[in-house]
Design a protein around this motif. Structure first.
Motif, short mmCIF file in Angstrom:
data_model
loop_
_atom_site.label_atom_id
_atom_site.label_comp_id
_atom_site.label_asym_id
_atom_site.label_seq_id
_atom_site.Cartn_x
_atom_site.Cartn_y
_atom_site.Cartn_z
N ALA A 136 0.83 -1.21 0.00
CA ALA A 136 0.00 0.00 0.00
C ALA A 136 0.87 1.26 0.00
CB ALA A 136 -0.93 -0.01 1.22
N LEU A 137 1.92 1.27 0.78
CA LEU A 137 2.79 2.44 0.85
C LEU A 137 3.60 2.62 -0.44
CD1 LEU A 137 4.11 2.16 4.53
CD2 LEU A 137 2.41 3.77 3.64
N ALA A 138 3.91 1.51 -1.09
CA ALA A 138 4.75 1.57 -2.30
C ALA A 138 3.95 1.87 -3.56
CB ALA A 138 5.51 0.26 -2.48
N ARG A 139 2.70 1.42 -3.62
CA ARG A 139 1.96 1.48 -4.87
C ARG A 139 0.70 2.34 -4.84
NH1 ARG A 139 6.01 0.14 -6.99
NH2 ARG A 139 6.41 -1.72 -8.27
N TRP A 140 0.11 2.53 -3.70
CA TRP A 140 -1.18 3.23 -3.66
C TRP A 140 -1.01 4.69 -3.26
CZ3 TRP A 140 -4.31 -0.88 -0.40
CH2 TRP A 140 -4.44 -2.04 -1.19
N THR A 141 -1.97 5.48 -3.71
CA THR A 141 -2.09 6.88 -3.28
C THR A 141 -3.44 7.06 -2.62
OG1 THR A 141 -0.67 7.64 -5.10
CG2 THR A 141 -2.06 9.28 -4.02
N PHE A 142 -3.46 7.46 -1.38
CA PHE A 142 -4.72 7.58 -0.64
C PHE A 142 -4.56 8.61 0.47
CE2 PHE A 142 -2.12 4.14 1.00
CZ PHE A 142 -2.07 4.40 2.36
N PRO A 143 -5.66 9.20 0.91
CA PRO A 143 -5.59 10.18 2.01
C PRO A 143 -5.05 9.52 3.28
CG PRO A 143 -7.71 10.28 0.90
CD PRO A 143 -7.02 9.06 0.38
N GLY A 144 -4.15 10.21 3.93
CA GLY A 144 -3.60 9.67 5.17
C GLY A 144 -2.43 8.73 4.98
N LYS A 145 -1.89 8.69 3.76
CA LYS A 145 -0.78 7.77 3.50
C LYS A 145 0.43 8.11 4.38
CE LYS A 145 2.22 6.10 -0.24
NZ LYS A 145 2.48 6.13 -1.70
N GLN A 146 0.74 9.39 4.51
CA GLN A 146 1.89 9.78 5.33
C GLN A 146 1.63 9.50 6.81
OE1 GLN A 146 4.82 10.54 4.11
NE2 GLN A 146 3.89 10.25 2.09
N ILE A 147 0.37 9.59 7.21
CA ILE A 147 0.04 9.27 8.60
C ILE A 147 0.27 7.78 8.86
CG2 ILE A 147 -1.82 9.16 10.30
CD1 ILE A 147 -3.01 11.64 9.03
N LEU A 148 -0.17 6.94 7.91
CA LEU A 148 0.05 5.51 8.04
C LEU A 148 1.54 5.20 8.08
CD1 LEU A 148 -0.87 2.56 8.04
CD2 LEU A 148 -0.95 2.66 5.54
N ASN A 149 2.30 5.85 7.21
CA ASN A 149 3.75 5.64 7.19
C ASN A 149 4.37 6.03 8.53
OD1 ASN A 149 6.28 5.03 5.76
ND2 ASN A 149 6.66 7.23 5.93
N GLY A 150 3.87 7.13 9.11
CA GLY A 150 4.38 7.56 10.40
C GLY A 150 4.03 6.59 11.51
N LEU A 151 2.79 6.07 11.49
CA LEU A 151 2.37 5.12 12.51
C LEU A 151 3.17 3.83 12.43
CD1 LEU A 151 -1.51 5.56 12.38
CD2 LEU A 151 0.04 6.30 14.20
N VAL A 152 3.46 3.39 11.20
CA VAL A 152 4.24 2.16 11.02
C VAL A 152 5.62 2.30 11.64
CG1 VAL A 152 5.40 0.71 9.30
CG2 VAL A 152 3.01 1.35 8.98
N HIS A 153 6.24 3.47 11.44
CA HIS A 153 7.61 3.67 11.93
C HIS A 153 7.68 4.26 13.33
CE1 HIS A 153 8.25 3.34 7.53
NE2 HIS A 153 9.42 2.83 7.88
N LEU A 154 6.53 4.54 13.92
CA LEU A 154 6.51 5.15 15.26
C LEU A 154 7.23 4.31 16.32
CD1 LEU A 154 5.46 7.70 16.62
CD2 LEU A 154 3.37 6.45 17.20
N PRO A 155 7.11 2.97 16.31
CA PRO A 155 7.83 2.19 17.33
C PRO A 155 9.35 2.36 17.27
CG PRO A 155 6.09 0.87 16.34
CD PRO A 155 6.17 2.13 15.53
N LEU A 156 9.89 2.75 16.11
CA LEU A 156 11.33 3.00 16.02
C LEU A 156 11.73 4.28 16.72
CD1 LEU A 156 12.15 2.05 12.32
CD2 LEU A 156 12.60 0.70 14.38
N ILE A 157 10.79 5.22 16.84
CA ILE A 157 11.09 6.53 17.41
C ILE A 157 10.75 6.60 18.89
CG2 ILE A 157 10.73 9.01 17.13
CD1 ILE A 157 12.00 7.60 14.73
#
Length: 230
Positions: free
Chosen positions: A36-57
């Motif tokens: 989804a992050l690599a191929r799709w364009t949708f509202p909130g994509k950057q939010i999803l990307n941030g949530l996915v990487h949040l445990p690293l931060i």
């Protein structure tokens, strides 16, 4: 592993169990999110990307505390699941959940990079021949992304083996139930004469981590060679 004592072996066995299930259950979701992050364009994509990487931060203790609030027996999710006999807090299943969440960013990143490297024209060519999106994914995208999927799964497994902060906060450090390798190392260092046992588990951790990195490289290259027809 005769050189490991009973308590040390229990920690190793539990860590392997936790890491295996954490990787197995998070892998399908990891592939989906990466695609989804690599191929799709949708509202909130950057939010999803941030949530996915949040445990690293976030500090791992914060992640563990949030899991305790949400998946504890009195939490909004954990309370509902407890009515069906599914309990995560202070159980090995909770350790697997915490490990999966902490390892998820590494898995998604490896898979996403693999999908990003695939030429979209190959997928488009299959679509123009009448293939459905699911068929294109199954026959084109998935095989070509396989090296990244394998590498992501192995890295996630190794990360899950070493997870400590979120795990000890969410499921505590109960011998034989939630005491994984990192928790056992911490426990051994708190008692006089426990340094030898702690060092043994440190060696196991280093061996597993290095083995996982080397294995991901070797398998990834072999799969990439087969997919590329070399």
């Amino acid at each position: 592993m005769d050189w490991l004592g009973p308590e040390e072996w229990k920690a190793v066995a539990l860590s392997l169990k936790v890491s295996f299930w954490a990787t197995l259950f998070s892998l399908p979701l990891g592939v989906f999110v990466a695609y989804a992050l690599a191929r799709w364009t949708f509202p909130g994509k950057q939010i999803l990307n941030g949530l996915v990487h949040l445990p690293l931060i976030l500090p791992p203790v914060v992640t563990g505390y949030l899991l305790l609030l949400g998946f504890g027996t009195r939490g909004p999710v954990g309370g509902v699941l407890a009515e069906f006999g599914i309990v995560f807090a202070f159980r090995w299943t909770g350790a697997a959940l915490a490990a999966a969440i902490m390892a998820f960013p590494l898995m998604v990143r490896a898979i996403r990079l693999s999908i990003d490297a695939i030429d979209p024209k190959l997928e488009q060519a299959s679509s123009t021949l009448g293939a459905s999106p699911m068929w294109v994914f199954a026959t084109v995208t998935l095989p070509m992304a396989l090296p990244g999927i394998i590498a992501g799964a192995i890295l996630a497994f190794a990360k899950a083996m070493g997870e400590f902060g979120a795990t000890i906060t969410f499921v505590s450090n109960i011998p034989g139930q939630t005491r994984t390798i990192p928790s056992a190392i911490y426990a051994f260092l708190q008692v006089p004469g426990g340094e030898a046992s702690a060092m043994k588990l440190v060696m196991v951790s280093v061996i597993v981590a290095m083995g996982a990195l080397l294995l991901s490289e070797v398998i990834g290259r072999r799969v990439a060679a087969r997919v590329g027809g070399r």
